[in-house]
Design a protein around this motif. Structure first.
Motif, PDB file in Angstrom:
ATOM      1  N   ALA A 120       0.856  -1.190   0.000  1.00 34.44           N
ATOM      2  CA  ALA A 120       0.000   0.000   0.000  1.00 34.44           C
ATOM      3  C   ALA A 120       0.889   1.236   0.000  1.00 34.44           C
ATOM      4  CB  ALA A 120      -0.918   0.005   1.223  1.00 34.44           C
ATOM      5  N   THR A 121       0.406   2.312  -0.606  1.00 34.19           N
ATOM      6  CA  THR A 121       1.167   3.555  -0.650  1.00 34.19           C
ATOM      7  C   THR A 121       1.119   4.236   0.708  1.00 34.19           C
ATOM      8  OG1 THR A 121      -0.744   4.887  -1.309  1.00 34.19           O
ATOM      9  CG2 THR A 121       0.529   3.832  -3.080  1.00 34.19           C
ATOM     10  N   ALA A 122       2.075   5.132   0.929  1.00 32.06           N
ATOM     11  CA  ALA A 122       2.100   5.896   2.175  1.00 32.06           C
ATOM     12  C   ALA A 122       0.839   6.736   2.321  1.00 32.06           C
ATOM     13  CB  ALA A 122       3.356   6.774   2.214  1.00 32.06           C
ATOM     14  N   ARG A 123       0.342   7.268   1.205  1.00 32.87           N
ATOM     15  CA  ARG A 123      -0.869   8.093   1.260  1.00 32.87           C
ATOM     16  C   ARG A 123      -2.072   7.261   1.692  1.00 32.87           C
ATOM     17  NH1 ARG A 123      -5.294   9.101  -1.536  1.00 32.87           N
ATOM     18  NH2 ARG A 123      -4.750   7.565  -3.118  1.00 32.87           N
ATOM     19  N   LEU A 124      -2.174   6.055   1.168  1.00 37.48           N
ATOM     20  CA  LEU A 124      -3.298   5.200   1.528  1.00 37.48           C
ATOM     21  C   LEU A 124      -3.236   4.819   2.999  1.00 37.48           C
ATOM     22  CD1 LEU A 124      -5.731   3.769   0.048  1.00 37.48           C
ATOM     23  CD2 LEU A 124      -4.342   1.697   0.167  1.00 37.48           C
ATOM     24  N   LEU A 125      -2.043   4.486   3.487  1.00 41.55           N
ATOM     25  CA  LEU A 125      -1.905   4.116   4.891  1.00 41.55           C
ATOM     26  C   LEU A 125      -2.199   5.301   5.807  1.00 41.55           C
ATOM     27  CD1 LEU A 125       1.265   1.829   4.751  1.00 41.55           C
ATOM     28  CD2 LEU A 125      -1.129   1.135   4.946  1.00 41.55           C
ATOM     29  N   ALA A 126      -1.811   6.491   5.380  1.00 40.37           N
ATOM     30  CA  ALA A 126      -2.100   7.681   6.178  1.00 40.37           C
ATOM     31  C   ALA A 126      -3.607   7.915   6.264  1.00 40.37           C
ATOM     32  CB  ALA A 126      -1.404   8.901   5.575  1.00 40.37           C
ATOM     33  N   ARG A 127      -4.312   7.682   5.170  1.00 39.18           N
ATOM     34  CA  ARG A 127      -5.774   7.808   5.187  1.00 39.18           C
ATOM     35  C   ARG A 127      -6.385   6.758   6.108  1.00 39.18           C
ATOM     36  NH1 ARG A 127     -10.406  10.617   5.322  1.00 39.18           N
ATOM     37  NH2 ARG A 127     -12.102   9.603   4.152  1.00 39.18           N
ATOM     38  N   GLY A 128      -5.838   5.559   6.078  1.00 37.81           N
ATOM     39  CA  GLY A 128      -6.338   4.516   6.963  1.00 37.81           C
ATOM     40  C   GLY A 128      -6.162   4.889   8.418  1.00 37.81           C
ATOM     41  N   ARG A 129      -4.996   5.414   8.766  1.00 38.36           N
ATOM     42  CA  ARG A 129      -4.755   5.820  10.155  1.00 38.36           C
ATOM     43  C   ARG A 129      -5.698   6.930  10.570  1.00 38.36           C
ATOM     44  NH1 ARG A 129      -2.456   8.889  13.888  1.00 38.36           N
ATOM     45  NH2 ARG A 129      -1.195   7.863  15.506  1.00 38.36           N
ATOM     46  N   GLN A 130      -5.947   7.856   9.661  1.00 34.90           N
ATOM     47  CA  GLN A 130      -6.867   8.954   9.969  1.00 34.90           C
ATOM     48  C   GLN A 130      -8.264   8.420  10.298  1.00 34.90           C
ATOM     49  OE1 GLN A 130      -7.730  11.495   6.661  1.00 34.90           O
ATOM     50  NE2 GLN A 130      -9.287  12.653   7.759  1.00 34.90           N
ATOM     51  N   LEU A 131      -8.756   7.510   9.479  1.00 31.57           N
ATOM     52  CA  LEU A 131     -10.085   6.959   9.712  1.00 31.57           C
ATOM     53  C   LEU A 131     -10.140   6.158  11.010  1.00 31.57           C
ATOM     54  CD1 LEU A 131     -10.922   5.838   6.073  1.00 31.57           C
ATOM     55  CD2 LEU A 131     -12.068   7.659   7.360  1.00 31.57           C
ATOM     56  N   VAL A 132      -9.073   5.441  11.302  1.00 32.45           N
ATOM     57  CA  VAL A 132      -9.050   4.618  12.515  1.00 32.45           C
ATOM     58  C   VAL A 132      -9.081   5.485  13.770  1.00 32.45           C
ATOM     59  CG1 VAL A 132      -7.602   3.066  13.883  1.00 32.45           C
ATOM     60  CG2 VAL A 132      -7.974   2.615  11.457  1.00 32.45           C
ATOM     61  N   PHE A 133      -8.283   6.569  13.793  1.00 31.76           N
ATOM     62  CA  PHE A 133      -8.155   7.355  15.022  1.00 31.76           C
ATOM     63  C   PHE A 133      -9.013   8.615  15.065  1.00 31.76           C
ATOM     64  CE2 PHE A 133      -4.225   4.861  15.276  1.00 31.76           C
ATOM     65  CZ  PHE A 133      -4.309   4.428  16.594  1.00 31.76           C
ATOM     66  N   ASP A 134      -9.362   9.150  13.907  1.00 28.68           N
ATOM     67  CA  ASP A 134     -10.106  10.409  13.887  1.00 28.68           C
ATOM     68  C   ASP A 134     -11.465  10.308  13.205  1.00 28.68           C
ATOM     69  OD1 ASP A 134      -7.881  11.714  15.083  1.00 28.68           O
ATOM     70  OD2 ASP A 134      -6.936  11.880  13.109  1.00 28.68           O
ATOM     71  N   GLY A 135     -11.658   9.288  12.362  1.00 30.67           N
ATOM     72  CA  GLY A 135     -12.890   9.220  11.598  1.00 30.67           C
ATOM     73  C   GLY A 135     -12.927  10.287  10.516  1.00 30.67           C
ATOM     74  N   ASP A 136     -14.121  10.615  10.063  1.00 33.27           N
ATOM     75  CA  ASP A 136     -14.310  11.651   9.046  1.00 33.27           C
ATOM     76  C   ASP A 136     -15.641  12.321   9.332  1.00 33.27           C
ATOM     77  OD1 ASP A 136     -14.751  13.206   6.782  1.00 33.27           O
ATOM     78  OD2 ASP A 136     -13.823  11.752   5.422  1.00 33.27           O
ATOM     79  N   ALA A 137     -15.579  13.432  10.046  1.00 33.84           N
ATOM     80  CA  ALA A 137     -16.800  14.099  10.499  1.00 33.84           C
ATOM     81  C   ALA A 137     -17.672  14.534   9.330  1.00 33.84           C
ATOM     82  CB  ALA A 137     -16.444  15.307  11.370  1.00 33.84           C
ATOM     83  N   ALA A 138     -17.059  14.965   8.231  1.00 38.79           N
ATOM     84  CA  ALA A 138     -17.836  15.443   7.089  1.00 38.79           C
ATOM     85  C   ALA A 138     -18.721  14.335   6.528  1.00 38.79           C
ATOM     86  CB  ALA A 138     -16.901  15.972   6.004  1.00 38.79           C
ATOM     87  N   ARG A 139     -18.325  13.096   6.675  1.00 40.37           N
ATOM     88  CA  ARG A 139     -19.111  11.971   6.159  1.00 40.37           C
ATOM     89  C   ARG A 139     -19.781  11.182   7.278  1.00 40.37           C
ATOM     90  NH1 ARG A 139     -14.888   9.200   2.177  1.00 40.37           N
ATOM     91  NH2 ARG A 139     -16.662   7.858   1.718  1.00 40.37           N
TER      92      ARG A 139
END
Length: 239
Positions: A120-139
């Motif tokens: 997986a790319t670094a960008r994809l993994l960073a998005r995964g970490r964001q969703l795991v720890f912060d979620g996505d309030a806009a969605r």
């Protein structure tokens, strides 16, 4: 004749063995642990040398909260989850026996497997970490840790841990929720979460989770802050 046979010398007994005369088979103990050995042929376990195994698809069930395991056995039996082999195995088992099975595996805490390499790319993994720890309030996507615990090892009595799961298995479960093949007690919070995730988000979450090592003590947390961000029928709020 019987008395003579009982007095056969050791050399004669060895001769009979050489001719293919076998002793009576050893009795197998009728215990819950013995009956459930078959489960370990699919679900991740330790190998003959005691090393943890990370199967490419089937999840580890040892150490999961007993309430979660019990709910999943019920879901297979009652058609909320679709996997023919599991349905066949639990189709005629009563609730009390399913609780025994769940308790048996929940009490086991084998060492966690090492993470498998993740493509997986670094960008994809960073998005995964964001969703795991912060979620996505806009969605309206809550963070995974808000329900599954800050260490992602699950919460008693019925919320599973997410670390140590094969990436293919996580992807398959998101797909099953998306297609309605996997369901839970209403309200089905994971179905709601999945409906708000893009396919790229699913790949990001599964990739990041699969790349993380599980803690040495991966026991589920005793409790978590309530109320949960979404109502979940499988983990209802306490009255």
């Amino acid at each position: 004749m019987r008395s003579r046979c009982l007095r056969l010398p050791a050399a004669a007994l060895l001769g009979l063995a050489a001719l293919g005369v076998q002793a009576a088979p050893q009795a197998v103990p009728d215990t819950l642990a013995q009956r459930l050995l078959a489960c370990t042929s699919c679900h991740a376990r330790v190998d003959a040398r005691g090393n943890p195994v990370n199967d490419s698809y089937f999840p580890r069930i040892a150490g999961k909260p007993a309430g979660y395991l019990y709910n999943q056995l019920l879901n297979f039996r009652e058609g909320r989850r679709q996997y023919p082999l599991m349905t066949y195995l639990v189709d005629h088992l009563p609730d009390d026996y399913l609780r025994e099975i769940a308790g048996h595996f929940a009490s086991q805490h084998p060492p966690a497997p090492r993470p498998a390499p993740v493509d997986a790319t670094a960008r994809l993994l960073a998005r995964g970490r964001q969703l795991v720890f912060d979620g996505d309030a806009a969605r309206k996507l809550p963070a995974c840790v808000a329900c599954h615990g800050q260490r992602l090892t699950g919460v008693e009595p019925a919320i599973p841990g997410l670390l140590g799961l094969p990436r293919d298995y996580v992807n398959a479960q998101f797909g099953a929720w998306r297609n309605g093949v996997r369901r839970a007690h209403a309200p089905d919070c994971m179905a709601q979460v999945t409906s708000r995730l893009s396919l790229e988000d699913v790949a990001a979450v599964s990739g990041w989770l699969a790349a993380q090592p599980a803690p040495a003590d991966a026991r589920p947390a005793a409790a978590i802050a309530r109320p949960l961000p979404l109502a979940c029928g499988s983990a209802p709020e306490r009255p």
